[in-house]
Design an enzyme around this catalytic site. Structure first.
Site, PDB file in Angstrom:
ATOM      1  N   ARG A 233       0.845  -1.180   0.000  1.00  0.00           N
ATOM      2  CA  ARG A 233       0.000   0.000   0.000  1.00  0.00           C
ATOM      3  C   ARG A 233       0.890   1.243   0.000  1.00  0.00           C
ATOM      4  O   ARG A 233       2.019   1.211   0.524  1.00  0.00           O
ATOM      5  CB  ARG A 233      -0.921   0.028   1.227  1.00  0.00           C
ATOM      6  CG  ARG A 233      -1.619  -1.267   1.512  1.00  0.00           C
ATOM      7  CD  ARG A 233      -2.513  -1.727   0.400  1.00  0.00           C
ATOM      8  NE  ARG A 233      -3.767  -0.976   0.322  1.00  0.00           N
ATOM      9  CZ  ARG A 233      -4.673  -1.139  -0.646  1.00  0.00           C
ATOM     10  NH1 ARG A 233      -4.435  -2.018  -1.618  1.00  0.00           N
ATOM     11  NH2 ARG A 233      -5.789  -0.448  -0.641  1.00  0.00           N
ATOM     12  N   HIS A 281      -0.460   1.467 -10.075  1.00  0.00           N
ATOM     13  CA  HIS A 281      -1.186   0.415  -9.349  1.00  0.00           C
ATOM     14  C   HIS A 281      -1.780  -0.605 -10.324  1.00  0.00           C
ATOM     15  O   HIS A 281      -2.999  -0.806 -10.394  1.00  0.00           O
ATOM     16  CB  HIS A 281      -2.284   1.033  -8.482  1.00  0.00           C
ATOM     17  CG  HIS A 281      -2.560   0.222  -7.239  1.00  0.00           C
ATOM     18  ND1 HIS A 281      -2.757   0.793  -6.005  1.00  0.00           N
ATOM     19  CD2 HIS A 281      -2.662  -1.111  -7.046  1.00  0.00           C
ATOM     20  CE1 HIS A 281      -2.986  -0.151  -5.102  1.00  0.00           C
ATOM     21  NE2 HIS A 281      -2.919  -1.319  -5.716  1.00  0.00           N
TER      22      HIS A 281
END
Length: 318
Positions: A233, A281
């Site tokens: 993350r 991402h």
């Protein structure tokens, strides 16, 4: 059965907007669980008919109560955005991940580790300068790769890299039985783990304990010239400390697939840093069939008296 006599249903929230069409989900469920009615938010119908939720980015402030709800399935890699929501239904929550890890994640992690191991960023920079660059090549058995987190997503790429000759180890939050590779655990062993890690691969869940785990303090624990691959993350990394470690030469390179915030703002210095690869991402994108297969397997487990296959401990956040 609901009081109307209709079979209880699965409500899909947002998956049809980010993964595939509603029709693709209907077709896949019809093949795998033909007797399960499928509904799509916001067309809930009778709330008492909803037995399961499958979602991504749910807004529990807007969702009604579901009196017959038995389980929920989350597509999100992390559940930190809603795990502590006061209106989170008090039913089991499971992740829908392939039991052997996602092949896309495996190839992505292996790609970045090999790219850094073979110094591809250095060769790309040399090409831009029209420089015929020949430097010593490090062998896999001379490179130590350390995984932070050793769940399903980490295990497959770790074993692939081990099979290629790399010295691979992993660090986890809590003690666990011996694995196929050396395991470190807990805060007491983090420094020893990082001290023997040349390429760190972060696949941790985001919790209050792991937020900012890559910072000036932990970068200093790593060998000079170490590198980072973050597919966890964005909040695992303190950007300012990363840039300082790269600028000082203590760290050699960082490949970041998870950032904070996302999308990364145009003014972020990470975009143009010569020792950083920014990726939007994109490590993995499960298909409709993959998601439906895992949801169907979980439903079969529940109906046979079993548990969710990958149940989330909401108190721990993963």
């Amino acid at each position: 059965m609901a009081s109307s006599g209709r079979p209880l249903a699965l409500l899909i929230i947002n998956l049809d907007k980010v993964i595939g069409s509603a029709q693709a989900f209907r077709d896949a469920f019809r093949r795998q669980v033909p007797d399960l009615p499928i509904r799509f938010w916001p067309d809930v119908g009778e709330v008492k008919d909803i037995e399961y939720l499958a979602f991504m980015h749910p807004d529990f402030d807007k969702l009604p109560a579901f009196p017959n709800l038995k389980a929920m399935f989350s597509r999100s890699a992390g559940v930190e955005a809603f795990a502590r929501h006061p209106r989170l239904p008090k039913v089991p929550l499971g992740k829908v991940e392939p039991p052997g890890g996602d092949p896309m994640m495996t190839e992505y992690v292996v790609m970045h580790v090999l790219r850094l191991h073979r110094d591809m960023p250095g060769y790309q920079a040399a090409q831009a300068r029209k420089e015929w660059r020949r430097v010593p090549i490090v062998r896999p058995d001379q490179r130590r790769v350390g995984f932070l987190g050793f769940g399903m997503m980490a295990k497959a790429p770790a074993l692939v890299l081990q099979s290629l000759g790399f010295k691979v180890s992993a660090w986890v939050r809590s003690p666990r039985p011996a694995a196929e590779l050396p395991l470190f655990h807990g805060d007491d062993q983090l420094e020893r783990f990082l001290g023997q890690t040349d390429i760190a691969v972060c696949l941790l869940p985001l919790t209050p304990e792991t937020e900012g785990i890559f910072c000036a303090r932990t970068f200093a624990m790593m060998p000079k010239g170490a590198m980072l691959v973050n597919v966890g993350r964005g909040k695992h990394v303190v950007d300012e400390d990363l840039i300082a470690a790269l600028d000082s030469g203590h760290l050699a390179y960082a490949a970041l697939d998870a950032l904070w915030p996302e999308p990364l703002p145009p003014e972020s210095p990470l975009w143009h840093h010569p020792k950083v690869t920014v990726m939007p991402h994109v490590a993995r994108r499960p298909t409709v069939d993959q998601l439906v297969t895992e949801v169907a397997a979980n439903i079969r487990s529940l109906k046979s008296g079993g548990r969710l296959l990958q149940e989330v401990d909401v108190t721990r956040g993963y």
